[in-house]
Structures are given as structure tokens and as C-alpha cells.
Design a protein around this motif. Sequence first.
Motif, short mmCIF file in Angstrom:
data_model
loop_
_atom_site.label_atom_id
_atom_site.label_comp_id
_atom_site.label_asym_id
_atom_site.label_seq_id
_atom_site.Cartn_x
_atom_site.Cartn_y
_atom_site.Cartn_z
N LEU A 453 0.87 -1.18 0.00
CA LEU A 453 0.00 0.00 0.00
C LEU A 453 0.90 1.22 0.00
N SER A 454 0.79 2.02 -1.07
CA SER A 454 1.62 3.23 -1.19
C SER A 454 0.74 4.39 -1.60
N GLY A 455 0.87 5.52 -0.89
CA GLY A 455 0.02 6.65 -1.24
C GLY A 455 0.31 7.88 -0.41
N TYR A 456 -0.74 8.64 -0.12
CA TYR A 456 -0.57 9.89 0.60
C TYR A 456 -1.79 10.17 1.46
N VAL A 457 -1.60 11.02 2.46
CA VAL A 457 -2.67 11.38 3.38
C VAL A 457 -2.34 12.73 4.00
N VAL A 458 -3.35 13.51 4.31
CA VAL A 458 -3.17 14.75 5.07
C VAL A 458 -3.48 14.44 6.52
N ASP A 459 -2.53 14.69 7.41
CA ASP A 459 -2.73 14.30 8.80
C ASP A 459 -3.61 15.31 9.54
N ALA A 460 -3.84 15.04 10.82
CA ALA A 460 -4.77 15.86 11.59
C ALA A 460 -4.31 17.31 11.74
N ASP A 461 -3.02 17.55 11.56
CA ASP A 461 -2.50 18.91 11.65
C ASP A 461 -2.45 19.62 10.30
N GLY A 462 -2.88 18.94 9.25
CA GLY A 462 -2.88 19.55 7.92
C GLY A 462 -1.58 19.36 7.17
N ARG A 463 -0.77 18.39 7.57
CA ARG A 463 0.52 18.14 6.91
C ARG A 463 0.35 16.98 5.93
N LEU A 464 0.85 17.16 4.69
CA LEU A 464 0.77 16.11 3.68
C LEU A 464 1.91 15.12 3.88
N LYS A 482 -4.02 -7.29 5.42
CA LYS A 482 -4.59 -6.07 4.83
C LYS A 482 -4.99 -5.09 5.92
N VAL A 483 -5.54 -5.63 7.00
CA VAL A 483 -5.94 -4.77 8.12
C VAL A 483 -4.73 -4.05 8.69
N ALA A 484 -3.60 -4.73 8.77
CA ALA A 484 -2.38 -4.10 9.29
C ALA A 484 -1.98 -2.90 8.43
N LEU A 485 -2.03 -3.08 7.09
CA LEU A 485 -1.72 -1.97 6.19
C LEU A 485 -2.67 -0.80 6.41
N ASP A 486 -3.96 -1.12 6.49
CA ASP A 486 -4.96 -0.07 6.62
C ASP A 486 -4.88 0.64 7.97
N ARG A 487 -4.54 -0.11 9.01
CA ARG A 487 -4.38 0.52 10.33
C ARG A 487 -3.19 1.46 10.35
N ALA A 488 -2.12 1.07 9.67
CA ALA A 488 -0.94 1.94 9.62
C ALA A 488 -1.25 3.25 8.89
N ALA A 489 -1.96 3.15 7.76
CA ALA A 489 -2.32 4.36 7.02
C ALA A 489 -3.31 5.21 7.82
N THR A 490 -4.23 4.55 8.52
CA THR A 490 -5.20 5.27 9.35
C THR A 490 -4.51 6.00 10.48
N ALA A 491 -3.48 5.40 11.07
CA ALA A 491 -2.72 6.06 12.12
C ALA A 491 -2.11 7.36 11.60
N LEU A 492 -1.64 7.36 10.35
CA LEU A 492 -1.08 8.58 9.78
C LEU A 492 -2.16 9.64 9.58
N ALA A 493 -3.34 9.21 9.14
CA ALA A 493 -4.43 10.17 8.91
C ALA A 493 -4.83 10.88 10.20
N GLY A 494 -4.79 10.16 11.31
CA GLY A 494 -5.18 10.76 12.59
C GLY A 494 -4.02 11.34 13.36
N CYS A 495 -2.86 11.37 12.77
CA CYS A 495 -1.66 11.73 13.49
C CYS A 495 -1.60 13.25 13.75
N GLY A 496 -1.54 13.60 15.01
CA GLY A 496 -1.12 14.92 15.41
C GLY A 496 0.16 14.69 16.20
N CYS A 497 1.13 14.12 15.50
CA CYS A 497 2.28 13.49 16.16
C CYS A 497 3.36 14.52 16.46
N ARG A 498 3.13 15.24 17.57
CA ARG A 498 4.09 16.29 17.94
C ARG A 498 4.61 16.08 19.35
#
Length: 498
Positions: A453-464, A482-498
Motif C-alpha cells: 500500500l503506497s500513497g498519501y494522506v493529510v494528517d490531523a495537523d494539515g501536513r501532507l 490487509k488490516v495491518a496496512l490499513d491501520r498503519a495508514a489510518t494512524a497517519l491520517a489521525g496523526c497529530g504526532c508532535r
Amino acid sequence: MTTPTGGERLRDRRSRRSGGMVPEAGKPWHLVLAALFLLALALPAVLLVAPGFRGPDAPAPSPTVPAWQQAPTALSVPQVLAPLQPSAPVPVPAAVAAQVEPVLSADGGGTFTGMVQDALTGQVLFDRGGSEGRVPASNLKLLTAVAALRTLGPDHRFATKVVQGPAPGQVVLVGGGDVLLGAGESRPGQVMGHAGLATLAAFTVQALRSAGTAGDIKVLLDDSLFTGPSLNPNWLSGDVEAGEIAPLYPLALNSARFDPAVPTGPRPQDAAMAAAEAFAAQLRTAGAGTGLTVAAGVDRSPGAAKAGAATLAGVDSATVAEQVDLMLQVSDNYLAETMGRMAAVATGRPGSNDGATATVTAEIAASGVTPDAVKLVDVCGLALGNQVTARQFTDVVRAMTTGADTRLRSALDGFPVGGLSGTLDTRYGDSTTSGGAGLVRAKTGTLNTVLALSGYVVDADGRLLVFSFIGNGLTPGAAGNKVALDRAATALAGCGCR
């Protein structure tokens, strides 16, 4: 002056108390009663005719129309995401790793590698074996998309032509790379079937009649644009038999499918001849009653159509950008291989598998992606002999999203959207991945022991962010991968990782 008598004053008082209805002295009561009766009859009549003298009633006030029901006075402003701001905070790598590491684990055997980068700066935010060569499966189509857009251009179209044959009474159908032909009329609003053989046949009949041609017409086929083996020896026979791929030709109906609505199962093994026979049938129908007949059967032309042969008719495909988007959305192997060969032809290389793999490798390097460790034996990702790193995929997605070559932006619409479209439409539906639905945009890859799974996502802080996760040696059919891949991408989407 006459002074009222006492009796008159009494009558006045009584008259005022009774509204003036008391009869004066000397008038008979029966006359008074008759007058009152006539007055009672006259009042309704007066009320009936009075409106005619007053004129029409004033119209009732119109009800107030709600704002949302009133005719618009200007175009509405589309509700879209605000432009990305470079000032949005970049996630902290340790915080990203804390989110991704726990969920990116194999279900059974095998391992996952992965890479996450900030799209604007290229800063690496997560790296687990990101420089290790892996079997990429259909993620390889991202590299093919880059090559097609760079060499052909997003707006390029493939022409399917009919030219004068080498002998009188012959016409040659020339394949020009459109494998999405439709059997019927052209459908300009569609990608599949944008160019139709019925339309091409009608144009051909018009041209023949204008030239005074009559009698029997023989259809020949020129599919010489592609060279080398039509089936890649690196493809497993089981995949060919299952219809994952078919022999490659530079023209085909429905991406070498019998029915565009049935994207699985057996495929025509000579897609070019199947298209030519469909064209001959349409030509026979279009020529009926015009003095033109069409000979039975179609023969391959002994060589390429003569240079300079008069073109009788032609139809054009959807644009390369539109075809690339379709290729990525549904992960079409046949279309990907065609795009690779057409990119090779555009650079002067042979329209073969070797030409395609060489062109894709060269074009990703030209786009700024270091090609070290890249090994390609096909350009659709069906073969197990391909090797690409997660880092190379994140670099490719970065080039598409924020790179200097804006032609590559055309591929972004083709990325499936989690839970909504393409090969991700049925994913991101459980409680652990629903946070990525509508946000994760990524190309999938699936083989028996491979998931990617390769792609892009804008995280919770608005960072691409751009990412690539690749699993090799996985347990076939294990649901958790497949669930592992999707959970990893979902973690990035919700990331306010500061």
C-alpha cells in the motif's frame, strides 16, 4: 323658535335609547314594521353588490420564500479543503513510529517494510527497512504511470486508423495502442469505449463511398506496433489461465475482456484479431445497402501498413491521463503493460517487454527517484521477479504530489480512496480503520504472499505525508495483513504526532 313639549322630549329620550326606532305619534305601527322588513331584505343585496362599487380586494401578501428556495444570483462557492499550508507542523518521527509500529505487524509469516516522509521537505518520519528491495505487486503501476505521463504526456491520445490496403479492395485496420476500444458507437464521456468500432466503420464507409469504391472489401490487420513475445515468460501460467493477464497487442476491446462488465475470468488470447473481426462485422453492417460488401474473415497484413498509405478513417482514445487513472483505480494489468510499451515506443525503444521495463526504469530516474536496487521484469507488477524499495515508492508519490514536473499530478485522481473507490472501496470499514475512510489515498498491491500500500494522506495537523508499506513472504489469505496496512495508514491520517 318652538319650544318642545313635554311629550316630544319624552319621545326624543325614548328614540335615543332605542336607536331612533320608536315611531312618532300619529304613524301607524304596521307601516313601521313593514319598513323594517323591507330594510332587512335590502341589506344582503347591498352587501352583494357593494364590492362592484369598491373595486377588487387588495391581493393577499405573498408568503416569504426561504433563502434556500430562492433563485441564485451568483455561483456558489465550492466547499473544498483549504490549500495545504507549509506552516503546518511536521510530525515528530518518534511520535509517528509510536503510532505505526504497533499496528504494522504480519498475521502469521512474513514481514512488512515501510517508509513515511513529509511530502514537502522529504524528511523521513518512519523507516522500517525502507531501502530493502521487495516484491511490490501492483504498486509497480505507480512507476509505469510516471513513465507514461512523462513520455507520452497527459493529453496524448492513441489513434486507431483504417488505411488503404496494398491492393485494390483492401483496407487495413492499424492498431495504435488503444486497448480500451468499444464494439459499438464511440462514447466520448467514457474512458473504456471512448473510441468505438461502429463509429470507425461508419467513417470508413463514408470515405470509401466518397472515393467511388464499390464491391467486396477485404479487411487486413496491422498489429505490428508491439514486438517480442506477447506473453511475458515471467508470468505464472496460473495467472494467465485465471485471466489476470493476456497476450499483449496494440489494440483490443475492453482491455482484452469479452465483456467490460465482467473484469475476471478467461480472456481472448488474440485480442487484436478479436477486435479486427468485430470491426469487419461493423463495416459489413455500415456498408449494407451502399454497394459495399465485406469479405468473410480477417487476415493479418504481411507487414506494417505502407508508410504514407492514405488514411480513410480514425478514432481516438481517451487521454493518457484518463487511462492512467483507470489503470490505478482498478489495477488493470493489461492496460499497464500497454502503457509501458507505448512509453517505450515514444522514446524510440521497441514496443516490447524489454523496451517497457527499460523505459520505466529510465523515467523514474529522470523524475528524481534513485533507481538503485530497482529490478523490473514486467511493468504491471504481476511477476514475482520485480524488486522496488518502499523509499522509492514514497519518492515517486512525492514527485506526483509536490514535485516540479506537474505532468505527474494527473495521476493523483487515480489513487483509490479508502472506503470509497477503486480497489479500496470495501476497506476501511471497521472500528480500527474507519478513521482513514475518505482520507487515505493509495495504490494497492496483492499477490499470493505479497501485499503493499503506497500513497498519501493529510494528517490531523494539515501536513501532507507520503507512505509505502510492503509485506513479503506473508501467509496466503491471512485476514490480518490487509488490516495491518490499513491501520498503519489510518494512524497517519489521525496523526497529530508532535
